[in-house]
Motif scaffolding. Structure first.
Motif, mmCIF file in Angstrom:
data_model
loop_
_atom_site.group_PDB
_atom_site.id
_atom_site.type_symbol
_atom_site.label_atom_id
_atom_site.label_comp_id
_atom_site.label_asym_id
_atom_site.label_seq_id
_atom_site.Cartn_x
_atom_site.Cartn_y
_atom_site.Cartn_z
ATOM 1 N N ASP A 132 159.899 14.257 23.807
ATOM 2 C CA ASP A 132 160.022 12.819 23.675
ATOM 3 C C ASP A 132 159.293 12.356 22.421
ATOM 4 O OD1 ASP A 132 160.639 10.162 24.476
ATOM 5 O OD2 ASP A 132 158.716 9.959 25.445
ATOM 6 N N LYS A 133 159.227 13.260 21.427
ATOM 7 C CA LYS A 133 158.448 12.913 20.247
ATOM 8 C C LYS A 133 159.130 11.863 19.381
ATOM 9 C CE LYS A 133 155.633 17.047 20.203
ATOM 10 N NZ LYS A 133 155.231 18.313 19.539
ATOM 11 N N ALA A 134 160.454 11.708 19.529
ATOM 12 C CA ALA A 134 161.118 10.594 18.848
ATOM 13 C C ALA A 134 160.585 9.266 19.371
ATOM 14 C CB ALA A 134 162.631 10.684 19.043
ATOM 15 N N SER A 135 160.387 9.179 20.688
ATOM 16 C CA SER A 135 159.871 7.936 21.277
ATOM 17 C C SER A 135 158.393 7.736 20.968
ATOM 18 C CB SER A 135 160.096 7.952 22.794
ATOM 19 O OG SER A 135 161.465 8.003 23.102
ATOM 20 N N VAL A 136 157.635 8.824 20.889
ATOM 21 C CA VAL A 136 156.231 8.702 20.491
ATOM 22 C C VAL A 136 156.140 8.079 19.101
ATOM 23 C CG1 VAL A 136 154.123 9.976 19.929
ATOM 24 C CG2 VAL A 136 155.465 10.601 21.948
ATOM 25 N N ALA A 137 156.992 8.538 18.181
ATOM 26 C CA ALA A 137 157.008 7.971 16.827
ATOM 27 C C ALA A 137 157.367 6.484 16.866
ATOM 28 C CB ALA A 137 157.999 8.729 15.954
ATOM 29 N N VAL B 93 167.256 16.537 9.074
ATOM 30 C CA VAL B 93 167.812 15.182 8.997
ATOM 31 C C VAL B 93 168.991 15.236 8.039
ATOM 32 C CG1 VAL B 93 167.398 12.774 8.404
ATOM 33 C CG2 VAL B 93 165.556 14.141 9.425
ATOM 34 N N THR B 94 170.152 14.847 8.519
ATOM 35 C CA THR B 94 171.352 14.900 7.683
ATOM 36 C C THR B 94 171.471 13.649 6.826
ATOM 37 O OG1 THR B 94 172.814 13.822 9.299
ATOM 38 C CG2 THR B 94 172.491 16.210 9.522
ATOM 39 N N ASP B 95 172.289 13.733 5.789
ATOM 40 C CA ASP B 95 172.478 12.598 4.894
ATOM 41 C C ASP B 95 173.102 11.393 5.594
ATOM 42 O OD1 ASP B 95 171.416 14.068 2.831
ATOM 43 O OD2 ASP B 95 173.368 14.702 2.029
ATOM 44 N N ASN B 96 173.835 11.631 6.673
ATOM 45 C CA ASN B 96 174.470 10.513 7.379
ATOM 46 C C ASN B 96 173.696 10.061 8.606
ATOM 47 O OD1 ASN B 96 175.033 12.836 8.786
ATOM 48 N ND2 ASN B 96 177.188 12.335 9.186
ATOM 49 N N GLY B 97 172.401 10.449 8.693
ATOM 50 C CA GLY B 97 171.522 9.819 9.652
ATOM 51 C C GLY B 97 171.286 10.526 10.966
ATOM 52 N N PHE B 98 171.770 11.750 11.130
ATOM 53 C CA PHE B 98 171.502 12.492 12.355
ATOM 54 C C PHE B 98 170.181 13.246 12.229
ATOM 55 C CE2 PHE B 98 176.127 12.019 12.711
ATOM 56 C CZ PHE B 98 176.239 11.600 14.032
ATOM 57 N N ILE B 99 169.454 13.301 13.336
ATOM 58 C CA ILE B 99 168.214 14.064 13.405
ATOM 59 C C ILE B 99 168.431 15.165 14.429
ATOM 60 C CG2 ILE B 99 165.743 14.028 13.878
ATOM 61 C CD1 ILE B 99 167.462 10.739 13.304
ATOM 62 N N LYS B 100 168.322 16.410 13.979
ATOM 63 C CA LYS B 100 168.517 17.566 14.843
ATOM 64 C C LYS B 100 167.190 18.305 14.969
ATOM 65 C CE LYS B 100 171.672 19.570 12.282
ATOM 66 N NZ LYS B 100 172.743 20.533 11.884
ATOM 67 N N SER B 101 166.780 18.561 16.207
ATOM 68 C CA SER B 101 165.505 19.240 16.401
ATOM 69 C C SER B 101 165.287 19.510 17.884
ATOM 70 C CB SER B 101 164.350 18.375 15.892
ATOM 71 O OG SER B 101 163.109 19.016 16.065
ATOM 72 N N ARG B 102 164.512 20.522 18.176
ATOM 73 C CA ARG B 102 163.940 20.588 19.511
ATOM 74 C C ARG B 102 162.859 19.522 19.629
ATOM 75 N NH1 ARG B 102 165.597 24.906 22.493
ATOM 76 N NH2 ARG B 102 166.503 26.641 21.319
ATOM 77 N N HIS B 103 162.583 19.137 20.873
ATOM 78 C CA HIS B 103 161.445 18.274 21.202
ATOM 79 C C HIS B 103 161.594 16.821 20.751
ATOM 80 C CE1 HIS B 103 160.046 22.206 22.050
ATOM 81 N NE2 HIS B 103 159.561 22.488 20.857
ATOM 82 N N LEU B 104 162.832 16.394 20.424
ATOM 83 C CA LEU B 104 163.045 14.950 20.263
ATOM 84 C C LEU B 104 162.707 14.241 21.567
ATOM 85 C CD1 LEU B 104 166.361 14.942 18.189
ATOM 86 C CD2 LEU B 104 164.025 14.574 17.367
ATOM 87 N N GLY C 13 169.309 7.663 22.725
ATOM 88 C CA GLY C 13 170.226 8.643 23.277
ATOM 89 C C GLY C 13 170.039 9.992 22.605
ATOM 90 N N ILE C 14 169.852 11.030 23.418
ATOM 91 C CA ILE C 14 169.604 12.381 22.913
ATOM 92 C C ILE C 14 170.696 13.307 23.438
ATOM 93 C CG2 ILE C 14 168.010 14.325 22.848
ATOM 94 C CD1 ILE C 14 166.809 11.937 21.465
ATOM 95 N N GLU D 289 168.324 19.590 20.363
ATOM 96 C CA GLU D 289 168.705 18.200 20.590
ATOM 97 C C GLU D 289 169.130 17.500 19.298
ATOM 98 O OE1 GLU D 289 165.528 17.853 24.284
ATOM 99 O OE2 GLU D 289 164.959 17.141 22.290
ATOM 100 N N ARG D 290 169.807 16.347 19.483
ATOM 101 C CA ARG D 290 170.226 15.553 18.329
ATOM 102 C C ARG D 290 170.282 14.080 18.718
ATOM 103 N NH1 ARG D 290 176.128 15.616 15.409
ATOM 104 N NH2 ARG D 290 176.512 14.156 17.111
ATOM 105 N N THR D 291 169.896 13.238 17.786
ATOM 106 C CA THR D 291 170.116 11.801 17.915
ATOM 107 C C THR D 291 170.453 11.264 16.523
ATOM 108 O OG1 THR D 291 169.249 9.737 18.858
ATOM 109 C CG2 THR D 291 167.706 11.072 17.567
ATOM 110 N N HIS D 292 170.609 9.959 16.440
ATOM 111 C CA HIS D 292 170.932 9.322 15.164
ATOM 112 C C HIS D 292 169.917 8.222 14.897
ATOM 113 C CE1 HIS D 292 173.219 6.998 12.138
ATOM 114 N NE2 HIS D 292 173.831 8.144 11.887
#
Length: 346
Positions: free
Chosen positions: A184-189, A171-182, A313-314, A321-324
């Motif tokens: 759909d685990k971002a949506s699960v969260a 997770v970057t200081d300006n709000g980006f999340i970089k990872s495999r498996h976003l 958006g991914i 993958e990356r989202t914000h």
């Protein structure tokens, strides 16, 4: 709230869960819901359904997100002491070249390794850069003293053992999340947090609502069962695909109007747009040409439901993958407004 959601995403992506081997992550989500006092049950396929009672118990809603991810299985134990892979899910070998991985044996023992081209060394192979990235050329280099098939089998590794990829979450200081498996685990969260807020705020939803945490979406059939006969609307919360010609971005919620399965329900799409506009939620309408969701799987399996699809958006889906955080927030906001809204007319 934001920090809690990010912490959940980090925890989720670090739990290995390729399609077919999702027990550990399902247990994690089940424990989360049970600590909130939410009623849950397991499907025979291994998915999880959490249910919140609503004022109207004659008509239900269902929202779904999936915890299964891309991954692989051991296809062959090679004579050179390396492993050949067979992919789980729709992605390409170039997306995992150089990636760290782990192999879980049938007894639960875990070994680490790296996915590499057989012709990796430029000092040895003239075609290191041009050789095709495919099943024959790519292999797993185990972090173990092995040089033969016999050595590998002595470790307990066998054909059919599951291989999962290091998420490398940041997770970057300006709000980006970089990872495999976003996906759909971002949506699960997001759904886990939405349930928490309903419970903690003592909100009574207008309709009994089920939250299906599916575990076979990447192979096409995760969300096509365990849908109650009373379910009228079925909303998949999955990633929005980005790329050339797409309107989806990393800062808004993507509302899918059509994917490879065809158009999503027009009335539900207009309802979601109206909710977004009425609540100043940033959104984009989009078509995903090579995509299918749990909602489309449910339609294909014959359920008489109104189906929709939204998600953050991914970028670089099915790779690194990356989202914000903005996209996560906009998606969560739309989910919350949808949960409080009336069913559409049909």
């Amino acid at each position: 709230m934001t920090n809690r959601k990010l912490a959940l995403i980090k925890q989720l992506v670090k739990i290995p869960s390729p399609s077919g081997n999702t027990t550990q992550v399902i247990q994690f989500v089940e424990n989360y819901f049970n600590e909130l006092g939410v009623t849950t049950k397991r499907s025979r396929k291994g998915g999880l359904i959490a249910t919140l009672p609503g004022k109207n118990n004659d008509e239900h809603r269902m929202l779904t997100a999936h915890v299964d991810t891309l991954g692989a299985m051991v296809k062959e134990i090679k004579a050179n002491g390396r492993l050949k892979l067979d992919l789980i899910g729709g992605f390409r070998y170039n997306a995992i070249e150089g990636e760290y991985c782990q192999i879980e044996t049938a007894t639960g023992e875990v070994f680490t390794g790296t996915i590499l081209m057989r012709q990796t060394s430029v000092h040895v192979y003239k075609d290191a850069g041009t050789a095709e990235r495919n099943q024959d050329n790519m292999e797993v280099r185990l972090d173990a003293k092995v040089s033969s098939e016999k050595d590998i089998r002595a470790l307990g590794i066998e054909v059919g053992d599951f291989v999962s990829f290091d998420p490398r979450v940041q997770v970057t200081d300006n709000g980006f999340i970089k990872s495999r498996h976003l996906d759909d685990k971002a949506s699960v969260a997001i759904l886990m947090e939405a349930v928490r807020q309903v419970v903690e705020e003592n909100t009574v939803l207008p309709y009994t609502t089920h939250f299906l945490i599916s575990n076979n979406e990447e192979i096409g059939y995760g969300g096509n069962s365990n849908i109650t006969p009373e379910t009228v609307e079925y909303l998949a919360v999955d990633m929005g695909a980005m790329g050339d010609g797409q309107s989806t971005d990393e800062y808004t919620v993507s509302i899918c109007v059509k994917d490879a399965s065809g158009p999503y329900h027009y009335g539900l799409r207009k309802h979601l747009v109206a909710l977004a506009e009425a609540n100043q939620i940033g959104y984009k309408l989009d078509i995903y040409p090579y995509y299918g969701s749990d909602a489309s799987a449910a339609i294909r399996s014959g359920h008489d439901i109104i189906h929709g699809l939204i998600g953050p958006g991914i970028d670089s889906s099915h790779a690194y993958e990356r989202t914000h955080i903005d996209s996560l927030e906009q998606t969560e906001a739309l989910v919350k407004e949808y949960l409080k809204s009336d069913l559409i007319s049909y």
